[in-house]
Enzyme design. Sequence first.
Site, mmCIF file in Angstrom:
data_model
loop_
_atom_site.group_PDB
_atom_site.id
_atom_site.type_symbol
_atom_site.label_atom_id
_atom_site.label_comp_id
_atom_site.label_asym_id
_atom_site.label_seq_id
_atom_site.Cartn_x
_atom_site.Cartn_y
_atom_site.Cartn_z
ATOM 1 N N ASP A 41 19.136 47.443 -78.570
ATOM 2 C CA ASP A 41 19.136 47.474 -77.110
ATOM 3 C C ASP A 41 19.162 46.033 -76.639
ATOM 4 O OD1 ASP A 41 18.587 47.574 -74.418
ATOM 5 O OD2 ASP A 41 16.755 48.753 -74.609
ATOM 6 N N TYR A 129 26.091 47.583 -59.895
ATOM 7 C CA TYR A 129 27.083 47.111 -60.870
ATOM 8 C C TYR A 129 27.655 45.768 -60.435
ATOM 9 C CZ TYR A 129 31.193 47.186 -63.925
ATOM 10 O OH TYR A 129 32.150 46.874 -64.858
ATOM 11 N N LYS A 133 27.325 42.174 -62.437
ATOM 12 C CA LYS A 133 28.490 41.458 -62.946
ATOM 13 C C LYS A 133 28.623 40.077 -62.292
ATOM 14 C CE LYS A 133 29.992 44.399 -65.999
ATOM 15 N NZ LYS A 133 30.015 44.061 -67.442
ATOM 16 N N THR A 164 38.863 53.373 -70.752
ATOM 17 C CA THR A 164 37.715 53.437 -71.655
ATOM 18 C C THR A 164 36.896 54.683 -71.352
ATOM 19 O OG1 THR A 164 36.268 52.243 -70.136
ATOM 20 C CG2 THR A 164 37.548 50.916 -71.702
#
Length: 231
Positions: A41, A129, A133, A164
């Site tokens: 992790d 998100y 990023k 993906t």
Amino acid sequence: MRTVVVTGGGKGIGAAVCARFEGDRVVSVGRTPGEVDEVCDVGDEDAVAKLFERIGAVDVLVNNAGVAESAPLARTTLTDWRRQLDVNATGAFLCTRAAVPGMVERGFGRVVTVASTAGLAGGRYVAAYTASKHAAVGLTRAVAAEVAGSGVTANAVCPSYVRTPMTERTLERISEQTGRSREEALATLEASTSLGRLLEPEEVAEAVWYLASDLAAAVNGHALVLDGGGV
């Protein structure tokens, strides 16, 4: 032969990156036993420290592990926020912190972080998100400034949507929330990009390989955008 560590190496972009570095000693890292060489992790400080102790000297680190969830800001939970920051930003920080001192000591190293166009521009329904990023890109630039002139470089790649499993889950969420078919959801996603299509994992892997190569020795602190000109 270089030692290349790829986090999130079990599928998608990570698997394509591992394949692109064929001929090197590649160590794929992930959470699913059987998919990767090392289970870890990346948001766990102790686990990351032990991982890099086991691996030894690292020449190339590819911070690719990532998670993504989407929700309007008002419905973004603290749990979702923390999970995305932990993996996408803190994971990159912990792995980079573990690898870079040895790189500087040896006078060579490459750190490539797989970020996103969301690390350079905002978007609706992806606050956590996007923040994570942006943090990953900021980390890249800070590390690049710190290692400048040492023989070590730190760069990021910022792709738009890639074909993906993560993007597949995005399509499933769009279908669930809108009632559209998967094909309709895909068409909407593709239309939102300047390329008019999804990127292939191999395209991202090629950019990662370039930034890790001797050809990119003078490239440091750069965020290489892969989106056909949208950002």
